[in-house]
Design an enzyme around this catalytic site. Structure first.
Site, PDB file in Angstrom:
ATOM      1  N   ASP A   1     -17.267   6.899  17.087  1.00 52.39           N
ATOM      2  CA  ASP A   1     -18.371   7.719  17.625  1.00 52.39           C
ATOM      3  C   ASP A   1     -18.739   8.897  16.707  1.00 52.39           C
ATOM      4  OD1 ASP A   1     -19.032   6.665  20.557  1.00 52.39           O
ATOM      5  OD2 ASP A   1     -16.890   6.435  20.203  1.00 52.39           O
TER       6      ASP A   1
ATOM      7  N   HIS B   1     -16.645   4.641  22.226  1.00 57.63           N
ATOM      8  CA  HIS B   1     -17.631   4.613  23.302  1.00 57.63           C
ATOM      9  C   HIS B   1     -17.350   5.594  24.431  1.00 57.63           C
ATOM     10  CE1 HIS B   1     -21.086   3.141  25.474  1.00 57.63           C
ATOM     11  NE2 HIS B   1     -20.391   2.630  26.452  1.00 57.63           N
TER      12      HIS B   1
ATOM     13  N   ARG C   1     -35.671  14.517  27.378  1.00 56.12           N
ATOM     14  CA  ARG C   1     -34.263  14.879  27.218  1.00 56.12           C
ATOM     15  C   ARG C   1     -33.975  16.349  26.965  1.00 56.12           C
ATOM     16  NH1 ARG C   1     -31.949  10.212  29.110  1.00 56.12           N
ATOM     17  NH2 ARG C   1     -29.980  10.835  28.155  1.00 56.12           N
TER      18      ARG C   1
ATOM     19  N   ARG D   1     -36.575  14.437  36.679  1.00 58.11           N
ATOM     20  CA  ARG D   1     -36.258  13.245  37.468  1.00 58.11           C
ATOM     21  C   ARG D   1     -36.564  13.464  38.957  1.00 58.11           C
ATOM     22  NH1 ARG D   1     -31.265  10.234  34.648  1.00 58.11           N
ATOM     23  NH2 ARG D   1     -31.781  10.769  32.515  1.00 58.11           N
TER      24      ARG D   1
ATOM     25  N   ARG E   1     -32.856  17.658  33.496  1.00 53.80           N
ATOM     26  CA  ARG E   1     -32.787  16.450  34.332  1.00 53.80           C
ATOM     27  C   ARG E   1     -33.167  16.714  35.776  1.00 53.80           C
ATOM     28  NH1 ARG E   1     -28.676  12.603  32.516  1.00 53.80           N
ATOM     29  NH2 ARG E   1     -28.426  11.852  34.624  1.00 53.80           N
TER      30      ARG E   1
ATOM     31  N   HIS F   1     -16.197  -1.265  20.577  1.00 50.05           N
ATOM     32  CA  HIS F   1     -16.986  -0.133  21.073  1.00 50.05           C
ATOM     33  C   HIS F   1     -17.335  -0.452  22.526  1.00 50.05           C
ATOM     34  CE1 HIS F   1     -19.309   3.510  20.575  1.00 50.05           C
ATOM     35  NE2 HIS F   1     -20.118   2.973  21.457  1.00 50.05           N
TER      36      HIS F   1
ATOM     37  N   GLN G   1     -15.440   8.085  24.118  1.00 52.51           N
ATOM     38  CA  GLN G   1     -15.355   9.363  23.391  1.00 52.51           C
ATOM     39  C   GLN G   1     -14.273  10.268  23.960  1.00 52.51           C
ATOM     40  OE1 GLN G   1     -20.123   9.113  22.433  1.00 52.51           O
ATOM     41  NE2 GLN G   1     -19.155  11.092  22.210  1.00 52.51           N
TER      42      GLN G   1
ATOM     43  N   ASN H   1     -23.230   0.481  20.616  1.00 51.69           N
ATOM     44  CA  ASN H   1     -24.545   0.347  21.255  1.00 51.69           C
ATOM     45  C   ASN H   1     -25.617   1.173  20.536  1.00 51.69           C
ATOM     46  OD1 ASN H   1     -22.712   2.357  22.678  1.00 51.69           O
ATOM     47  ND2 ASN H   1     -24.688   3.039  23.472  1.00 51.69           N
ATOM     48  N   HIS H   2     -25.239   2.337  19.987  1.00 52.69           N
ATOM     49  CA  HIS H   2     -26.247   3.175  19.316  1.00 52.69           C
ATOM     50  C   HIS H   2     -26.674   2.621  17.962  1.00 52.69           C
ATOM     51  CE1 HIS H   2     -26.928   6.402  22.124  1.00 52.69           C
ATOM     52  NE2 HIS H   2     -25.656   6.351  22.426  1.00 52.69           N
TER      53      HIS H   2
ATOM     54  N   HIS I   1     -21.684   9.527  15.480  1.00 54.58           N
ATOM     55  CA  HIS I   1     -22.942  10.078  16.005  1.00 54.58           C
ATOM     56  C   HIS I   1     -23.617  11.099  15.075  1.00 54.58           C
ATOM     57  CE1 HIS I   1     -23.096   7.901  19.703  1.00 54.58           C
ATOM     58  NE2 HIS I   1     -21.872   8.225  20.012  1.00 54.58           N
TER      59      HIS I   1
ATOM     60  N   ASP J   1     -20.638   3.321  16.749  1.00 54.04           N
ATOM     61  CA  ASP J   1     -21.595   4.387  17.099  1.00 54.04           C
ATOM     62  C   ASP J   1     -21.665   5.432  15.976  1.00 54.04           C
ATOM     63  OD1 ASP J   1     -22.772   3.417  19.347  1.00 54.04           O
ATOM     64  OD2 ASP J   1     -22.062   4.972  20.712  1.00 54.04           O
TER      65      ASP J   1
ATOM     66  N   ASP K   1     -30.340   1.726  18.334  1.00 56.69           N
ATOM     67  CA  ASP K   1     -31.368   2.714  18.674  1.00 56.69           C
ATOM     68  C   ASP K   1     -32.604   2.559  17.787  1.00 56.69           C
ATOM     69  OD1 ASP K   1     -29.736   3.736  20.579  1.00 56.69           O
ATOM     70  OD2 ASP K   1     -29.164   5.536  19.482  1.00 56.69           O
TER      71      ASP K   1
HETATM   72 ZN    ZN Z   1     -21.343   4.161  22.655  1.00 54.67          ZN
END
Ligand code: ZN
Length: 527
Positions: free
Chosen positions: A35, A246, A396, A365, A361, A211, A248, A110-111, A37, A78, A114
């Site tokens: 991760d 994932h 975001r 939302r 949020r 991940h 983290q 998964n990232h 990132h 990630d 993106d």
């Molecule tokens: Zn992830």
């Protein structure tokens, strides 16, 4: 003839190697991170960063090798998304930095989805190590879409590394990019592959780089099952260890196997073990390098030590927890131009606004928001739309009053969705709004709309006006939307297959930036 001789020689050598392998005690040091990132650079407090990470890894590697131990360096994936300086350069410094540090393999996270898949292809080409996943299947060919495993030889030890990716990727990545991919159950992908690999290569050690997240006692909640479920669902001795990511977290357990909630940087840590498989993870962002030392004797693998080594982490008073690790000079100089280029792209006002736009949020939302109005104005103007929509979950961050720079905009729109539009016939539009206008608050799906006035009445959308004009059921209306929602993200109806649907080349962040540049000073009241 020559070929036959070399093949014979090769098998002879392999046989010799096997004999030495089986009779001697060997040690394997596994170094790992996950991760990343976008954290190729240290943070504003001088914590972590790839240049210091390289110094530490070089030292750990040299120490181990000087004792005759084999060393492997793995990542739980990630690498992408999280810091604008990296995101704006599609993680080029991160992948090239990993190559210079000497990673041996990583899992696809998964990232890594993106961006459009062409970006992942580029990142694979930048990397001098394999980027692995065995459970991502291309629906067209029914074959793995990416390299599934690698066989890595380290000083006489043969290590098989299998990659795995969370099946949640299908839900959380941009559906536009992954529609042709199937994320199959990790254990179902691993079991037959591990048999095949063991049969063909006779590895000394089998590792999964994953991940998928680590959830203590397999309690994964709303997340897809992670590493513990994988280990429990495989036949014993399938995997020696799982190097994960994932969730983290630092995975540290007490002597009964319960999570050690008191872990702090620098404290001793012992990893989880499930069904004979060790499970390790080194928190996130390169804050730690995980270090596991295995003793391998007559096919037996014993974990003799484990450590999460902090990378220039500081305590609450701002002091380094362990002695400061110097930055590797060559890697620092390699990464510096990327950091400068990223900062340059981000600094400098692109415009300004007279009041705060709330993007938290618990606002976006739950209720119609002025920030959504600004976003929709920008997207509608870019595509010549009459009105527009965005799901609340697509917003975001807030925008503060005063000067706005590109970094502020990227925080609002970190996902690089592209702006799209569709031309609706009146009745189709009523049907669509009936669905999306009925999503409840307190969910990412909650509809933000602008330049259209409608309500849901008796479970049907009643449109009063569009762009200030009375609604005409016989007219055609253009609606702006991002590719995430158009491709079914947040459970929106899929529009991408419809013939009146078009995607532009501009991302949401680019379009918002252009709008702010053009219309500043922006008055919130006029949105
Ligand atoms: Zn992830």
């Amino acid at each position: 003839m020559r070929i036959i001789i070399s093949l014979f020689l090769l098998s002879f050598l392999t046989a010799c190697q096997l004999i030495t392998t089986k009779t001697n005690t060997q040690y394997l040091t596994v170094l790992h991170t996950n991760d990343n990132h976008g954290r190729f650079w240290h943070n504003e407090n001088g914590e972590y960063g790839m240049a210091a990470r390289k110094t530490l890894i070089d030292k750990l590697r040299n120490d181990a090798e000087s004792k005759g131990h084999s060393v492997i360096l793995l990542s739980g994936g990630d690498i992408n998304t999280g810091v604008p300086e990296s995101d704006l350069q599609i993680a080029e410094p991160d992948f090239k930095g990993m190559s210079k540090i000497g990673y041996d393999a990583m899992a696809i996270g998964n990232h890594e989805f993106d961006n459009p898949l062409s970006v992942l292809d580029k990142q694979i080409a930048w990397s001098n190590f394999p980027i692995l996943s065995a459970n991502i299947i291309d629906k067209n060919t029914n074959q793995p879409a990416y390299q599934s495993y690698a066989i890595i030889e380290k000083d006489g030890l043969k290590i098989a590394v299998i990659g795995l990716t969370t099946v949640d990727t299908a839900k959380i990545a941009n559906p536009e990019y992954i529609g042709h991919l199937n994320f199959i159950t990790p254990a179902a992908a691993t079991q037959p592959l591990a048999y095949k690999i063991k049969d063909k290569y006779k590895p000394d050690v089998v590792v999964a780089v994953t991940h998928m997240g680590h959830y203590h006692d397999a309690k994964h909640g709303i997340n897809a099952p992670g590493d513990v479920t994988l280990a429990r669902n495989l036949k014993p001795n399938t995997l020696d260890m799982i190097i994960g990511g994932h969730s983290q977290e630092p995975i540290c357990v007490d002597k009964d196997g319960n999570p050690d909630a008191t872990f702090y940087p620098g404290k001793a840590c012992w990893p989880d073990q499930q069904n004979g498989t060790w499970i390790m993870q080194a928190h996130e962002w390169g804050k730690y390098v995980g270090k596991a030392v295995f003793k391998i004797e007559k096919g037996n693998k014993e974990l003799v030590s484990y450590e999460l080594v902090p990378v220039n982490l500081k305590d609450a008073k701002g002091n380094f927890i362990t002695t400061e690790i110097a930055k590797d000079q060559a890697l620092y100089e390699f990464l510096l131009p990327y950091q400068q280029k990223g900062a340059e792209k981000l600094s400098g006002a692109v415009g300004n606004i007279d009041a705060f736009l709330d993007g938290r949020r618990d606002i976006v939302r739950f209720e119609q928001s002025k920030l959504a109005d600004l976003i929709i104005n920008a997207q509608a103007e870019a595509v010549g739309a009459d009105f527009g929509i965005i799901s609340g979950g697509g917003i975001r961050a807030s925008i503060k009053a005063g000067d706005i720079n590109y970094k502020d905009i990227l925080k609002v729109h970190p996902f690089k969705n592209r702006v799209a539009y569709i031309d609706w016939q009146g009745p189709e539009l009523v049907e669509y709004l009936t669905t999306v206008g009925s999503f409840p608050p307190d969910a990412g799906a909650y509809l933000q709309y602008h330049k259209i006035d409608f309500e849901i009445n008796n479970a049907k959308a009643v449109i009063r006006s569009i762009n200030g004009k009375k609604f005409d059921i016989n007219a055609t209306y253009r609606m702006s939307i991002n590719t995430y929602n158009a491709a079914g993200g947040d459970g929106y109806p899929i529009l991408t297959e419809k013939k009146n649907f078009q995607i532009t080349d501009s991302t949401d962040a680019q379009v918002l930036r252009a709008y702010i540049e053009k219309h500043s000073p922006i008055k919130v009241e006029s949105l």
